[in-house]
Enzyme design. Structure first.
Site, short mmCIF file in Angstrom:
data_model
loop_
_atom_site.label_atom_id
_atom_site.label_comp_id
_atom_site.label_asym_id
_atom_site.label_seq_id
_atom_site.Cartn_x
_atom_site.Cartn_y
_atom_site.Cartn_z
N TYR A 152 0.83 -1.20 0.00
CA TYR A 152 0.00 0.00 0.00
C TYR A 152 0.87 1.26 0.00
O TYR A 152 1.81 1.39 0.78
CB TYR A 152 -0.94 0.04 1.21
CG TYR A 152 -1.76 1.32 1.26
CD1 TYR A 152 -2.77 1.54 0.33
CD2 TYR A 152 -1.48 2.33 2.17
CE1 TYR A 152 -3.51 2.70 0.32
CE2 TYR A 152 -2.22 3.51 2.19
CZ TYR A 152 -3.23 3.69 1.26
OH TYR A 152 -3.94 4.86 1.26
N ARG A 197 -15.92 37.91 41.63
CA ARG A 197 -15.42 37.04 42.70
C ARG A 197 -14.90 35.71 42.16
O ARG A 197 -13.96 35.13 42.73
CB ARG A 197 -16.55 36.80 43.70
CG ARG A 197 -16.16 36.01 44.90
CD ARG A 197 -17.19 36.03 46.02
NE ARG A 197 -18.54 36.33 45.62
CZ ARG A 197 -19.61 35.55 45.90
NH1 ARG A 197 -19.43 34.41 46.54
NH2 ARG A 197 -20.82 35.93 45.54
N HIS A 244 -5.64 15.71 -5.16
CA HIS A 244 -5.97 16.05 -3.77
C HIS A 244 -5.84 17.55 -3.49
O HIS A 244 -6.32 18.02 -2.46
CB HIS A 244 -5.08 15.27 -2.81
CG HIS A 244 -5.45 13.81 -2.68
ND1 HIS A 244 -5.76 13.03 -3.77
CD2 HIS A 244 -5.56 13.01 -1.60
CE1 HIS A 244 -6.04 11.80 -3.35
NE2 HIS A 244 -5.93 11.76 -2.04
N GLY A 280 -6.66 4.87 -0.72
CA GLY A 280 -8.01 4.92 -0.18
C GLY A 280 -8.85 3.77 -0.70
O GLY A 280 -8.44 2.60 -0.64
#
Length: 513
Positions: A54, A286, A84, A61
């Site tokens: 891969y 406070r 991309h 993908g």
């Protein structure tokens, strides 16, 4: 010029900021170059084998099932970058892109990506030349990392797409590379994928957000102290022994900051005077250390997550020291996305409590003797009425920005990437939230310094006096008849954003937390 040396063991947030904002020069260590060469030899050996691996000899993908022949692999790597690089929308800020590029180089230099040393050197050369690829607002789902933003950066390394030169002019990337003597890279097996697959954009924005928020939280402690002083409140609630029995570190730091600012004040302790009797100060006064302190502790947690990610090598697949190349899910942005969202929540709450103090300063029914809206001649003058409206609008947007992006997920890549982090979106909205918080603190500063000056006959603390004097010197106007307020507010924003407020107070108190 500062030089940042990139080795194999990650980097620091300080180095990210030095490169992103300070234009520090980047160098690769000998150790990194050696690691790059060793990892590349492993990838080359795998690429020569017939078995598919891969990212080396397959598609990506949902297309990972196709084995790619050697004659198409260079084209495969070019194509993944080009396809991309699909961002849209406005350009992302220069500092974000530089952080993104530097952090990708950090992971490449780890020796776990299989990228050749010459590709890493080109990445450093582009940073050092001040060339900033055009990256767009939309395109990242935060899984597999910040794909589209990183792809636009990789495209520039190939000499394609547009980039901004060191003079700020937008030009074709190839022209800018040639002008600086940089040869475009010709990507080989795995390199296109390795340049795209990481959390670098969201991490870079997290590092810068942490630096900005630390300054803003100290600034908010100062403005809270000024508001307490202007409201003739009590500083007894800041006593360290009170905060020691609820030992959250951030709370103690914020209380100590406020106490340091108020040391020597002639305005505090009048809350039970006949003119303005009350048993206790309002929560917004406070409980200021408790709210700001919780935010400080959130920052500390986010910084811990960032430090771990800065030490990480985020890629898929990765090259392991024993020679294996293994797929994994380390690119998922959830760890970073969560803290980005958490910081936006904390920032929104800090903005909310600051606005409540501002409103109290302006309300004649609650400000203990100050003029309505701190106006010079109330009725003829509106004073700071609409400045508080502006602050309220900013707070309202902060609340919307606090809705977590990481609670969302939208499937992509034909359901292969069926759960994503949305970390990039979390980072982008946090940047807007920080800008808004800066303005909110600036409005409180503007109101509180005016209110302190209107307390004639009482002497503010020396640190408060230093804050008022420095604000006035920075163009933040004081009491008087109505005038065009926007320039004053802009000056106050710049005074807070650049650290002028903190520096002025620390000249009296010494370093604050």
């Amino acid at each position: 010029m500062q030089t940042v040396v990139v080795g194999t063991s990650g980097t620091t947030a300080e180095d990210v900021i030095a490169v992103a904002r300070g234009n520090a020069r980047v160098e690769l260590s000998a150790e990194a170059l050696d690691a790059l060469g060793r990892a590349r030899a492993i990838v080359d050996a795998l690429a020569a084998k017939p078995e598919p691996v891969y990212g080396v000899s397959t598609g990506f993908g949902a297309l990972a099932t196709r084995h790619i022949s050697q004659d198409l692999r260079a084209q495969l790597q070019r194509n993944i970058v080009r396809s991309h690089a699909a961002g849209m929308g406005p350009r992302v800020e220069r500092e974000v892109v530089r952080a993104l590029m530097f952090l990708r180089l950090k992971t490449v230099a780890s020796g776990h990506t299989g990228v050749r040393p010459e590709v890493a050197q080109t990445m450093a050369d582009v940073l050092n030349a001040g060339i900033t690829p055009v990256v767009h607002e939309y395109g990242s789902l935060g899984c597999s990392g910040d794909l589209a933003p990183l792809s636009h950066c990789a495209l520039a390394l190939m000499g394609e797409g547009d980039a901004e030169g060191p003079d700020g002019t937008l030009r074709p990337a190839g022209e800018l590379l040639a002008e600086h003597g940089i040869t475009p890279v010709e990507l080989r097996e795995k390199e296109g994928l390795a340049l795209l697959n990481g959390t670098d954009g969201m991490l870079g924005m997290l590092c810068m957000a942490l630096a900005d928020l630390r300054r803003l939280y100290t600034s908010a402690d100062i403005t809270a102290a000024l508001s307490l002083e202007a409201l003739l409140g009590t500083d007894k609630v800041l006593a360290p022994e009170l905060h020691a029995i609820r030992p959250h570190p951030g709370q103690g730091d914020s209380a100590a900051n406020m106490a340091a600012v108020l040391k020597g004040s002639g305005l505090t302790g009048h809350f039970q005077d006949d003119e303005a009797p009350r048993v206790q100060d309002a929560y917004s006064v406070r409980c200021a250390p408790q709210v700001a302190g919780a935010g400080r502790d959130t920052i500390a947690h986010a910084a811990l997550v960032a430090s771990r990610e800065l030490a990480a090598a985020v890629d898929n697949p990765v090259v392991l020291p024993d020679g294996r190349v293994e797929s994994n899910g380390n690119f998922h942005g959830a760890p970073v996305a969560y803290v980005l969202d958490f910081l936006a929540i904390a920032a929104a709450d800090l903005g909310s409590i600051a606005e409540r103090r501002t409103d109290r300063l302006l309300d004649k029914n609650r400000n203990h003797g100050l003029p309505p809206f701190l106006a010079d001649d109330a009725g003829v003058d509106s004073g700071l009425m609409i400045a508080q409206y502006t602050q309220a609008a900013l707070v309202s947007e902060m609340k919307r920005l606090a809705v977590p992006a990481s609670a969302d997920s939208i499937p992509s890549s034909a359901m292969q990437e069926d759960h994503v982090s949305m970390g990039w979106s979390a980072a982008r909205k946090l940047r807007t939230a920080i800008d808004n918080l800066t303005r909110i603190v600036a409005v409180e500063l503007y109101a509180a310094t005016r209110a302190v000056e209107l307390r004639t006959g009482l002497v503010p603390a020396p640190a408060s006096q230093a804050a008022v004097a420095a604000a006035r010197a920075a163009g933040v106007g004081g009491p008087g008849p109505d005038r065009f307020l926007a320039p004053d507010l802009a000056a106050a924003e710049e005074f807070v954003r650049t650290g002028g407020l903190v520096a002025a107070v620390e000249s009296v108190t010494g370093p604050l937390a």
